[in-house]
Design a protein around this motif. Sequence first.
Motif: not given
Length: 353
Positions: A172-173, A202-204, A209-210, A252-255
Amino acid sequence: MTHPYEDMGPEAYWKTAVAAPGAHGLTGLWSPKFAIKPNHRIVTAGSCFAQHIGNALAERGYLWTDCEPAPPYLLGDEARTFGYGVFSFRTGNIYTPSMLLQWLELADGARDEVREVWQKDGRFFDPLRPAIEPNGFASEDELWAARQSTYAALRRAIETANVFVFTLGLTERWHNRETGLEYALCPGTVAGEFDAEQHVFTNTNTRTTQRSLMRAIRFARSKNPKLKVLLTVSPVPLTATASGAHVLTATQYSKSVLRAVAGMAAEGSKHVDYFPSFEIITHPIFRGMFFAPNMRSVVPEGVTTVMKHFFADQARVFGAPRMGKTRKRIAAVVPKGEEDIKCEEELLNAFAA
């Protein structure tokens, strides 16, 4: 051999690798690609858990490197309050790969500077690291001079390090719609004013992210082709989420995204590796024993267990290190316990109803 499973070692089977040894008997969780030696210059950055790694390395006598030491009139806890000795440079927490890329490019002059400043009560705050000066800067000139010092420290760290340890923390950013500048925290939380038209959340996903992580790694190695990168994922759950989801599922999504991206970055690369601190802290076999009662903060026993596996697996693959002289000056700067860990995201707790 009639099939591949006949010829696999005990580490390949849950029964022999996990169930039989139990939580405290696990071994060989990591097969490191490169040696990390006590005389290697090691720099750390990222989420708050990276501070634990820097601390443990320094206490073992490894050359954890502080490229932006505090001025002589700031010592110990007071220096840390102002963002010194927390990471290898005074950036504060760098939670996302895109924020890391932004710092690297700004420090090198490869990205145009955005002269945005936040204000509160007549003081000035840096939107890239609003918590490093608890009461803000006295003037904009002072803020920009401090930013230039950190740019120089970041360049020096990347160009001279042997190993860069980066801990991924969030997907998240918040960023500025017009300038693209990514913020360390949502505007209006610590300082500044929130503008729903200008400030975008935004939630990448995995792909975005990669891409940011690989660009950051390539950029760093373009300045230091011999640089080795060790990736970890912070096991610390989100303090708050702006995604609209429950904070548990948002965590859980982020990690999950960060763990997948770290694995992909390390796959097939000799100079990028992944160390499973995230799994050691969060896996169900440990039954949550490494979390404090708030189920978020990592207790010292968890950090000790993580680093026990780190040093044991390094020694298993490369042999016991020759320690040489312990560097006490560094160990005196880095955090001593969970209460000393600087985690800017925790400031969002103030807005919980």
